[in-house]
Write a protein that holds these residues in place. Structure first.
Motif, mmCIF file in Angstrom:
data_model
loop_
_atom_site.group_PDB
_atom_site.id
_atom_site.type_symbol
_atom_site.label_atom_id
_atom_site.label_comp_id
_atom_site.label_asym_id
_atom_site.label_seq_id
_atom_site.Cartn_x
_atom_site.Cartn_y
_atom_site.Cartn_z
ATOM 1 N N THR A 2 21.958 22.477 64.064
ATOM 2 C CA THR A 2 21.290 22.709 65.344
ATOM 3 C C THR A 2 21.583 24.124 65.834
ATOM 4 O O THR A 2 22.485 24.811 65.333
ATOM 5 N N HIS A 3 20.806 24.548 66.837
ATOM 6 C CA HIS A 3 21.029 25.880 67.406
ATOM 7 C C HIS A 3 22.444 25.994 67.969
ATOM 8 O O HIS A 3 23.124 27.010 67.764
ATOM 9 N N ALA A 4 22.888 24.961 68.655
ATOM 10 C CA ALA A 4 24.234 24.988 69.242
ATOM 11 C C ALA A 4 25.302 25.084 68.152
ATOM 12 O O ALA A 4 26.291 25.805 68.308
ATOM 13 N N GLU A 5 25.089 24.354 67.054
ATOM 14 C CA GLU A 5 26.046 24.415 65.936
ATOM 15 C C GLU A 5 26.051 25.796 65.294
ATOM 16 O O GLU A 5 27.099 26.316 64.912
ATOM 17 N N VAL A 10 28.726 31.051 64.478
ATOM 18 C CA VAL A 10 28.737 32.511 64.609
ATOM 19 C C VAL A 10 29.960 32.960 65.402
ATOM 20 O O VAL A 10 30.669 33.896 65.005
ATOM 21 N N ARG A 11 30.215 32.276 66.504
ATOM 22 C CA ARG A 11 31.363 32.645 67.335
ATOM 23 C C ARG A 11 32.678 32.462 66.590
ATOM 24 O O ARG A 11 33.641 33.217 66.785
ATOM 25 N N ALA A 12 32.716 31.476 65.712
ATOM 26 C CA ALA A 12 33.927 31.212 64.933
ATOM 27 C C ALA A 12 34.069 32.141 63.732
ATOM 28 O O ALA A 12 35.105 32.134 63.056
ATOM 29 N N GLY A 13 33.026 32.937 63.477
ATOM 30 C CA GLY A 13 33.079 33.842 62.329
ATOM 31 C C GLY A 13 32.731 33.172 61.020
ATOM 32 O O GLY A 13 32.944 33.754 59.951
#
Length: 254
Positions: A2-5, A10-13
């Motif tokens: 999903t977009h949220a996932e 991305v934030r987690a690298g």
């Protein structure tokens, strides 16, 4: 996913934005290198030869595990040539979480690591990230603040600050200086770069890179105005004069 996932990854690298990759020898560091070009750059250099890497949104999503699998595939080549992984761009420090995971994974395989950066976003690089960097290719595009802003649209000071931090930490550096006639070639501008670099004890070499027009067609295809259309490549005499300015400070120059 999903977009949220995807956003969370991305934030987690775990996922980054990549423009391309290539296997090169005697460029971007020692030996044969797997050079990964990440998308996104905060500078707007007049002579950029990869303007298609400027926007992160224009890159392709790539999982860090996918890139690390590619690094593993080339381990025999790296061992035979003394090469390794180079992360370039764009500007790799636009994606510090992804870059950090990529470098950590490479170091766990015993791979020599290099980042190619302008240093503008040096504050994005944690000490832990820099602990996983064997070599920094630091692009110092000008020694005078006014010339730097004219060439890149940004301030010079963050790059100089980052270079001092790298030297204090003991990170090895190769300095890159692009020689553009009529833009960066003034003797006082070159002297300012050389004087600064001479204060950095971990600099191993300086690369004077002559300007070329090989990226010109990309600007046209992207519909971007190219201000250096009539700028020639520097002649041999100018290149040698600039290289000698660095040599006069006791620096090893290529």
């Amino acid at each position: 996913m999903t977009h949220a996932e995807h956003v969370a990854a991305v934030r987690a690298g775990e996922i980054g934005s990549m423009h391309s990759w290539e296997l090169v020898t005697a460029v971007d560091g020692p030996g044969t290198r797997l050079t990964v070009f990440l998308a996104g750059c905060p500078l707007r250099c007049l002579y950029c030869h990869n303007p298609d890497t400027l926007k992160m949104k224009d890159g392709e999503p790539v999982a860090v595990d996918t890139l690390l699998a590619r690094v593993r595939r080339y381990l025999p080549v790296f061992r035979a040539t003394g090469g390794g992984l180079t992360v370039s761009g764009g500007e790799p420090l636009m994606q510090p979480a992804f870059l950090g995971r990529l470098l950590r994974g490479a170091k766990e395989m015993g791979v020599h690591t290099t980042i190619d950066t302008s240093g503008l976003l040096g504050t994005h690089a944690s000490d832990a990230l820099l602990d996983d960097v064997d070599l920094v290719l630091l692009d110092i595009k000008s020694g005078l603040p006014g010339t730097y802003r004219r060439a890149t649209g940004r301030d010079l000071a963050p790059t100089l600050d980052f270079s001092r931090r790298l030297a204090e930490r003991g990170n090895a550096m190769w300095i890159r200086f692009v020689l553009v006639p009529g833009l960066t070639d003034a003797p006082e501008n070159v002297a300012a770069v050389a004087d600064h670099v001479a204060t950095l004890p971990t600099v191993q070499r300086v690369e004077v890179l002559p300007f070329h027009q090989m990226g010109r067609d990309k600007w046209d295809r992207l519909g971007m105005a190219y201000e250096l259309d009539g700028t020639p490549a520097p002649d041999t005499a100018l290149v040698e004069r600039v290289r000698e300015q660095f040599r006069e400070r006791g620096l090893t120059v290529y």
